[in-house]
Design a protein around this motif. Structure first.
Motif, mmCIF file in Angstrom:
data_model
loop_
_atom_site.group_PDB
_atom_site.id
_atom_site.type_symbol
_atom_site.label_atom_id
_atom_site.label_comp_id
_atom_site.label_asym_id
_atom_site.label_seq_id
_atom_site.Cartn_x
_atom_site.Cartn_y
_atom_site.Cartn_z
ATOM 1 N N TRP A 58 54.252 70.863 14.810
ATOM 2 C CA TRP A 58 54.449 70.799 13.393
ATOM 3 C C TRP A 58 55.278 69.671 12.857
ATOM 4 N N ASN A 117 55.089 66.786 14.540
ATOM 5 C CA ASN A 117 53.966 65.800 14.316
ATOM 6 C C ASN A 117 53.277 65.770 12.992
ATOM 7 N N ALA A 118 52.901 67.135 12.748
ATOM 8 C CA ALA A 118 52.172 67.185 11.575
ATOM 9 C C ALA A 118 52.823 66.607 10.247
ATOM 10 N N ARG A 119 54.302 67.270 10.340
ATOM 11 C CA ARG A 119 55.048 66.851 9.096
ATOM 12 C C ARG A 119 54.986 65.266 8.981
ATOM 13 N N ALA A 151 51.909 63.692 7.947
ATOM 14 C CA ALA A 151 51.407 64.079 6.500
ATOM 15 C C ALA A 151 52.298 63.339 5.349
ATOM 16 N N LEU A 205 47.735 69.412 2.488
ATOM 17 C CA LEU A 205 48.439 69.724 3.819
ATOM 18 C C LEU A 205 49.995 69.835 3.805
ATOM 19 N N VAL A 221 51.911 72.851 4.974
ATOM 20 C CA VAL A 221 52.921 73.147 5.739
ATOM 21 C C VAL A 221 54.440 73.771 5.459
ATOM 22 N N PHE A 234 42.703 68.856 10.249
ATOM 23 C CA PHE A 234 43.936 68.033 10.606
ATOM 24 C C PHE A 234 44.811 68.467 11.755
ATOM 25 N N LEU A 235 45.332 69.573 11.635
ATOM 26 C CA LEU A 235 46.205 70.486 12.572
ATOM 27 C C LEU A 235 45.177 70.416 13.813
ATOM 28 N N VAL A 294 46.057 67.089 15.459
ATOM 29 C CA VAL A 294 47.473 66.660 15.573
ATOM 30 C C VAL A 294 47.960 66.964 17.176
#
Length: 366
Positions: free
Chosen positions: A19, A21-23, A26, A60, A64, A265-266, A269
């Motif tokens: 998460w 990484n995703a943040r 994004a 996205l 999140v 996307f997730l 990641v």
């Protein structure tokens, strides 16, 4: 170890790398989208990159945020954080942008009902957080949020006041993020073996590749259809130029596509710690401060008109650099009073009872 240190250590242990990484990815895509905006009028390649990014990056980021939203009745701590994390930063930065415009020769006019540039997100997330506990009381919150989003596009009287158009338009993605957490997908995903993971990632890559191919092959048609304006979720269909009854189908299709792209996307990641995992804790700093870095590029005219081919990749690389720079500890220390104002002096020390009266310590005169 002090209580503060123990709490900080516990918070770090609770952070899930995927998460963070995703943040960070994004928010970096968001910076990139803003950085190349001036190039899309004269360059099909820039417009293709812009449409590709905007097909999923705002949904996205909203999803999140929804993933970590609380759907229960808000307690004192949640209400406190709503003020310190959202409301106070909005008031501070809206005031700053008003001063910037005034110093550049504009009128001094404080209008907190109309957000400046990127600040719309703070108003929207405050409304989403407040409304989520009520929305999830209903049986089909995701379906209802989709209907609200599609239906809002038909109401031409909705405008940017308190960013209502975007708040209603992007609501399904906030609820979608909340749904992902309710289904405990993170634990299931992290428990999968490498072979299964790579099958999912192959499918995700295929979806993004298909999206890129469609955009490249249809760029002229997409310009003509004004798809970019649909992806912003900030206008009614009629304002865009679609007065037909079926106009809402376009938004519905884009919502469903974005759902798929969010999941894809997730899936892509990294699940483990990376060099940018720790930067994922600084997304609010990147969000609020990057616009000041890009402001000269937008307003100076340096990116107006046709540009050499190298400018597009240069702006993309600059976006990554901006995201990395604004994630650094020194930036967070300097700008913490603006981005994360605690404002302890503003809060009363004694909590209120359910009836609104103040609870006084024993022996305190009444």
């Amino acid at each position: 170890m002090s209580t503060t240190g123990a709490a900080a250590t516990t918070a770090q242990k609770r952070r899930v790398p995927i998460w963070d990484n995703a943040r960070w990815i994004a928010i970096t895509l968001m910076v990139m989208g803003h950085a190349i905006l001036k190039l899309i009028a004269e360059s099909d390649v820039a417009y293709e990159a812009y449409l590709f990014i905007y097909a999923f990056h705002v949904p996205l980021f909203v999803a999140v945020s929804g993933y970590f939203a609380k759907s229960g009745p808000p307690g004192t701590r949640q209400l406190h954080r709503l003020l310190t994390d959202i409301v106070f930063p909005y008031l501070i930065f809206e005031t700053i942008w008003t001063l910037v415009r005034w110093l550049l020769g504009g009128n001094f006019w404080l209008d907190y009902a109309t957000a400046s540039w990127t600040l719309w997100f703070l108003i929207a997330i405050a409304i989403w957080r407040i409304s989520l506990p009520y929305l999830v009381l209903l049986r089909y919150p995701l379906l209802i949020s989709i209907l609200i989003s599609v239906g809002a596009g038909y109401i031409e009287s909705l405008d940017a006041t308190f960013t209502l158009t975007r708040t209603l338009g992007l609501l399904p993605f906030f609820v979608f993020g909340w749904h992902l957490r309710q289904r405990q997908l993170t634990g299931r995903w992290l428990a999968l073996g490498p072979r299964v993971v790579w099958r999912w990632r192959a499918a995700a890559l295929a979806l993004f590749t298909a999206l890129a191919v469609v955009i490249v092959l249809s760029i002229d048609r997409l310009r003509e259809l004004k798809v970019r304006r649909f992806l912003l979720y900030d206008e009614s269909y009629g304002t865009i130029g679609y007065d037909q009854v079926w106009a809402g189908v376009i938004r519905l299709c884009l919502i469903l596509l974005a759902f798929g792209l969010i999941v894809a996307f997730l899936v892509l990641v990294p699940r483990r710690l990376t060099w940018f995992s720790k930067l994922g804790a600084a997304t609010m700093y990147i969000y609020l401060l990057h616009s000041f870095v890009l402001f000269p590029f937008r307003e100076s005219g340096v990116l107006d008109g046709p540009q050499p081919a190298w400018v597009l990749p240069a702006m993309m690389l600059l976006s990554v650099g901006i995201s990395v720079l604004l994630s650094q500890g020194v930036v967070r220390r300097v700008f913490r009073p603006l981005v994360e104002p605690r404002a302890r002096w503003l809060f009363r020390r004694e909590p209120a009872t359910l009836t609104g009266t103040i609870v006084l310590p024993p022996g305190e005169p009444r």
